[in-house]
Design a protein around this motif. Structure first.
Motif, PDB file in Angstrom:
ATOM      1  N   ILE A 232       0.858  -1.180   0.000  1.00  0.00           N
ATOM      2  CA  ILE A 232       0.000   0.000   0.000  1.00  0.00           C
ATOM      3  C   ILE A 232       0.897   1.234   0.000  1.00  0.00           C
ATOM      4  CG2 ILE A 232      -1.768   1.294   1.255  1.00  0.00           C
ATOM      5  CD1 ILE A 232      -2.772  -1.382   0.099  1.00  0.00           C
TER       6      ILE A 232
ATOM      7  N   ILE B 241      -5.646   2.495   1.998  1.00  0.00           N
ATOM      8  CA  ILE B 241      -5.894   1.062   1.835  1.00  0.00           C
ATOM      9  C   ILE B 241      -7.093   0.867   0.916  1.00  0.00           C
ATOM     10  CG2 ILE B 241      -6.540  -1.074   3.005  1.00  0.00           C
ATOM     11  CD1 ILE B 241      -5.047   0.132   5.503  1.00  0.00           C
TER      12      ILE B 241
ATOM     13  N   LEU C  41      -4.333  -7.127   8.034  1.00  0.00           N
ATOM     14  CA  LEU C  41      -3.604  -5.875   8.248  1.00  0.00           C
ATOM     15  C   LEU C  41      -2.899  -5.946   9.596  1.00  0.00           C
ATOM     16  CD1 LEU C  41      -6.310  -3.287   7.118  1.00  0.00           C
ATOM     17  CD2 LEU C  41      -4.289  -4.015   5.841  1.00  0.00           C
TER      18      LEU C  41
END
Length: 88
Positions: A11, A31, A46
């Motif tokens: 990301i 994200i 995550l």
């Protein structure tokens, strides 16, 4: 033994700048912007350090908001990701 297919997505940090490369400074909006165009998966993992003590990303997004917008299940995991996979 179950087969597990995984992939990793980097990301880019558009909120603070692309030179910032630490997971603790990720935002929910970054994200979302980068995962929304990808094919759906069973689960998005995550790291726990991308949330503050109140369970918020730096831009005040919640995990629930990100799940709702992405239509994806999100699991926040500790830094020992391999140990977490053993529990699945």
């Amino acid at each position: 033994i179950r087969k597990l297919d995984t992939s990793m997505t980097v990301i880019k940090n558009n909120f603070y700048g692309k030179s910032v490369k630490v997971s603790g400074l990720m935002t929910g909006s970054d994200i979302y912007d980068q995962l929304r165009e990808m094919p759906p998966v069973d689960m998005v993992f995550l790291p726990e350090n991308c949330l503050n003590a109140d369970g918020l990303f730096l831009d005040d997004w919640t995990v629930a908001k990100l799940e709702q917008k992405l239509h994806q299940n999100i699991k926040i995991v500790g830094l020992d990701f391999v140990e977490h996979l053993r529990l699945l």
